[in-house]
Design a protein around this motif. Structure first.
Motif, PDB file in Angstrom:
ATOM      1  N   ALA A 217      41.053  47.598  31.918  1.00 15.59           N
ATOM      2  CA  ALA A 217      39.630  47.928  32.035  1.00 15.59           C
ATOM      3  C   ALA A 217      38.945  47.051  33.073  1.00 15.59           C
ATOM      4  CB  ALA A 217      38.941  47.773  30.688  1.00 15.59           C
ATOM      5  N   SER A 218      39.350  45.781  33.150  1.00 15.57           N
ATOM      6  CA  SER A 218      38.735  44.889  34.129  1.00 15.57           C
ATOM      7  C   SER A 218      39.013  45.365  35.546  1.00 15.57           C
ATOM      8  CB  SER A 218      39.254  43.461  33.935  1.00 15.57           C
ATOM      9  OG  SER A 218      40.655  43.418  34.121  1.00 15.57           O
ATOM     10  N   ALA A 219      40.222  45.906  35.766  1.00 14.76           N
ATOM     11  CA  ALA A 219      40.550  46.435  37.086  1.00 14.76           C
ATOM     12  C   ALA A 219      39.778  47.715  37.365  1.00 14.76           C
ATOM     13  CB  ALA A 219      42.058  46.688  37.181  1.00 14.76           C
ATOM     14  N   ARG A 220      39.597  48.540  36.337  1.00 13.28           N
ATOM     15  CA  ARG A 220      38.888  49.799  36.505  1.00 13.28           C
ATOM     16  C   ARG A 220      37.413  49.587  36.834  1.00 13.28           C
ATOM     17  NH1 ARG A 220      41.338  54.376  33.913  1.00 13.28           N
ATOM     18  NH2 ARG A 220      39.254  55.160  33.435  1.00 13.28           N
ATOM     19  N   SER A 221      36.829  48.467  36.400  1.00 13.64           N
ATOM     20  CA  SER A 221      35.407  48.214  36.641  1.00 13.64           C
ATOM     21  C   SER A 221      35.152  47.478  37.943  1.00 13.64           C
ATOM     22  CB  SER A 221      34.815  47.412  35.475  1.00 13.64           C
ATOM     23  OG  SER A 221      35.478  46.169  35.327  1.00 13.64           O
ATOM     24  N   THR A 222      36.219  47.184  38.695  1.00 10.61           N
ATOM     25  CA  THR A 222      36.039  46.477  39.962  1.00 10.61           C
ATOM     26  C   THR A 222      35.210  47.295  40.936  1.00 10.61           C
ATOM     27  OG1 THR A 222      38.167  45.358  39.675  1.00 10.61           O
ATOM     28  CG2 THR A 222      37.235  45.387  41.895  1.00 10.61           C
ATOM     29  N   GLY A 223      35.428  48.605  40.950  1.00 12.67           N
ATOM     30  CA  GLY A 223      34.696  49.458  41.882  1.00 12.67           C
ATOM     31  C   GLY A 223      33.206  49.452  41.633  1.00 12.67           C
ATOM     32  N   VAL A 224      32.792  49.565  40.361  1.00 14.59           N
ATOM     33  CA  VAL A 224      31.365  49.579  40.065  1.00 14.59           C
ATOM     34  C   VAL A 224      30.741  48.214  40.334  1.00 14.59           C
ATOM     35  CG1 VAL A 224      31.614  48.992  37.613  1.00 14.59           C
ATOM     36  CG2 VAL A 224      29.628  50.279  38.381  1.00 14.59           C
ATOM     37  N   LEU A 225      31.507  47.144  40.145  1.00 14.88           N
ATOM     38  CA  LEU A 225      30.989  45.810  40.454  1.00 14.88           C
ATOM     39  C   LEU A 225      30.746  45.668  41.949  1.00 14.88           C
ATOM     40  CD1 LEU A 225      30.250  42.945  39.650  1.00 14.88           C
ATOM     41  CD2 LEU A 225      32.674  42.345  39.793  1.00 14.88           C
ATOM     42  N   THR A 226      31.687  46.141  42.750  1.00 14.37           N
ATOM     43  CA  THR A 226      31.514  46.100  44.206  1.00 14.37           C
ATOM     44  C   THR A 226      30.312  46.933  44.629  1.00 14.37           C
ATOM     45  OG1 THR A 226      33.907  45.841  44.491  1.00 14.37           O
ATOM     46  CG2 THR A 226      32.640  46.542  46.415  1.00 14.37           C
ATOM     47  N   GLY A 227      30.198  48.139  44.051  1.00 16.74           N
ATOM     48  CA  GLY A 227      29.064  48.995  44.369  1.00 16.74           C
ATOM     49  C   GLY A 227      27.743  48.371  43.965  1.00 16.74           C
ATOM     50  N   LEU A 228      27.734  47.676  42.818  1.00 16.56           N
ATOM     51  CA  LEU A 228      26.507  47.031  42.351  1.00 16.56           C
ATOM     52  C   LEU A 228      26.083  45.912  43.286  1.00 16.56           C
ATOM     53  CD1 LEU A 228      24.334  46.643  40.187  1.00 16.56           C
ATOM     54  CD2 LEU A 228      25.948  45.188  38.934  1.00 16.56           C
ATOM     55  N   VAL A 229      27.042  45.112  43.740  1.00 12.85           N
ATOM     56  CA  VAL A 229      26.726  44.021  44.668  1.00 12.85           C
ATOM     57  C   VAL A 229      26.156  44.568  45.973  1.00 12.85           C
ATOM     58  CG1 VAL A 229      27.725  42.165  46.056  1.00 12.85           C
ATOM     59  CG2 VAL A 229      28.405  42.430  43.670  1.00 12.85           C
ATOM     60  N   LEU A 230      26.790  45.606  46.512  1.00  5.77           N
ATOM     61  CA  LEU A 230      26.305  46.202  47.760  1.00  5.77           C
ATOM     62  C   LEU A 230      24.920  46.827  47.579  1.00  5.77           C
ATOM     63  CD1 LEU A 230      29.585  47.917  49.038  1.00  5.77           C
ATOM     64  CD2 LEU A 230      28.546  45.779  49.837  1.00  5.77           C
ATOM     65  N   LEU A 231      24.717  47.475  46.443  1.00 10.60           N
ATOM     66  CA  LEU A 231      23.422  48.106  46.166  1.00 10.60           C
ATOM     67  C   LEU A 231      22.325  47.057  46.051  1.00 10.60           C
ATOM     68  CD1 LEU A 231      21.798  50.653  45.498  1.00 10.60           C
ATOM     69  CD2 LEU A 231      22.481  50.358  43.108  1.00 10.60           C
ATOM     70  N   CYS A 232      22.607  45.962  45.341  1.00  8.15           N
ATOM     71  CA  CYS A 232      21.615  44.888  45.197  1.00  8.15           C
ATOM     72  C   CYS A 232      21.306  44.243  46.538  1.00  8.15           C
ATOM     73  CB  CYS A 232      22.119  43.841  44.209  1.00  8.15           C
ATOM     74  SG  CYS A 232      22.140  44.379  42.490  1.00  8.15           S
ATOM     75  N   ALA A 233      22.322  44.068  47.361  1.00 10.40           N
ATOM     76  CA  ALA A 233      22.101  43.486  48.689  1.00 10.40           C
ATOM     77  C   ALA A 233      21.200  44.387  49.531  1.00 10.40           C
ATOM     78  CB  ALA A 233      23.436  43.264  49.385  1.00 10.40           C
TER      79      ALA A 233
END
Length: 372
Positions: free
Chosen positions: A45-61
């Motif tokens: 699950a931690s690997a599966r959520s890597t994409g949304v974490l990356t997207g969240l960081v880019l979106l916040c930036a």
């Protein structure tokens, strides 16, 4: 969505022991082995959520660069307050989906429990009785779903789709379709203060969210119940052969979903100062989208609360960005739907190996000899 009685796809995640293996191992040892194997999807699950974490960081930036108000504490607390209801419902939905099911009635159950709370206040009940009544109503609604799905063995899609309609009607009938204004009742003040006040600049809702998420994550990862949820979601037949009470586990997750619906309704009423018999039409979609975007597999057996939090925050930041950018809120459902489809599509592609870079096979002895 795989049927809850069809275990053929899940058998690849947790294989059922054969007759000889089941005879050699005591039930207790087999159950422990099943629970240990159920911890594997937690790491996935931690690997599966890597994409949304990356997207969240880019979106916040991006939002920080285009909207100066985005990173202010006031806006951050606004995102927390606006998405606590979704987070509470999503945490309950995470348990259900990991177990291999789904609860389509969770938003409707929140409407019923909210009306229960409002009518208890209207009838002069105190704060504890009103809150307790709402929580009890949520548990009873969870019992209805749980009994029909776990013990009567009706498909979870059929049951929760049916109770979605039933609960919607019950919420409307309870007060003839009218909203109960709770602000004038003195017993409403504890819920009102909890939803809107803060301590040292930190909202009570933020503290509540942290405690809720931590408790749910620890339950899933470190308790036998949490590991049983993973085992049942991976392969209910293998879990049963290893001594896990499958029906009881399924019943329990729907009980938790009912309790989550009641808790979410109290938060919503505290923020809006009114108990409404109707629900936001996009609420259910947002809850399910947040869970699946966070890496929980729609087929069950994989996922986690941490990913769900990322999914809720990701959708919350998108909605906040639309508001700050003066984009119509009518686009909210479109955005959530598109993000949900993309997230599930990536999950399917990952499961089928379409996103895995395959290395060329190492040359065999004959190839090496020919090369020399």
């Amino acid at each position: 969505m795989a049927n809850d009685t069809d275990t053929s796809e899940r058998s690849r995640k947790v294989s059922a022991p054969g007759p000889a293996e089941a005879a050699e191992n005591p039930r207790g040892a087999g159950r422990l082995d099943a629970l240990r194997r159920a911890s594997v999807p937690i790491r996935r699950a931690s690997a599966r959520s890597t994409g949304v974490l990356t997207g969240l960081v880019l979106l916040c930036a991006y939002m920080a660069l285009t909207e100066p108000i985005f990173l202010t504490w006031g806006n951050i607390t606004n995102i927390v307050a606006s998405n606590t209801v979704i987070l509470v419902l999503a945490v309950g939905a995470t348990f259900v989906i990991i177990s291999g099911g789904i609860d389509l009635s969770t938003a409707s159950a929140a409407a019923v429990t909210g009306m229960t709370y409002g009518l208890l206040l209207k009838n002069g009940q105190g704060a504890l009785v009103a809150v307790g009544g709402a929580l009890l109503a949520g548990l009873l609604l969870g019992v209805v779903n749980g009994v029909l799905i776990a013990y009567v063995r009706v498909s979870f899609l059929v049951v929760t789709l049916g109770t979605l309609a039933v609960f919607e009607s019950v919420a409307l009938v309870m007060n003839h379709g009218r909203t109960v204004n709770t602000f004038s009742f003195g017993a409403f003040q504890p819920v009102y203060k909890f939803a809107l006040n803060d301590v040292g600049g930190i909202p009570y809702l933020l503290i509540f969210d942290v405690v809720l998420v931590a408790g749910a994550a620890l339950t899933l990862k470190y308790t036998s119940f949490g590991r049983a949820v993973y085992a049942v979601g991976s392969n209910p037949e293998a879990a049963r052969l290893n001594g896990i009470k499958v029906a009881r586990t399924i019943f329990s997750v729907y009980l938790l979903a009912g309790l989550a619906a009641a808790t979410a309704s109290l938060v919503q009423i505290g923020r809006l100062t009114g108990a409404s018999p109707t629900i936001d039409s996009t609420l259910l979609l947002t809850v399910i989208a947040a869970v699946l975007i966070g890496g929980t597999a729609y087929t069950g057996g994989e996922g986690g609360v941490g990913g769900t939090v990322l999914g809720v925050v990701f959708l919350g930041v998108i909605q906040n960005g639309l508001t700050l950018s003066d984009v119509s809120t009518f686009w909210r459902g479109t955005v959530n739907g598109v993000v949900l489809i993309v997230a599930v599509a990536f999950g399917v592609a990952r499961a089928r190996g379409w996103l895995t870079l395959r290395r060329p096979a190492a040359p065999g002895p004959r190839q090496k000899a020919a090369g020399t």
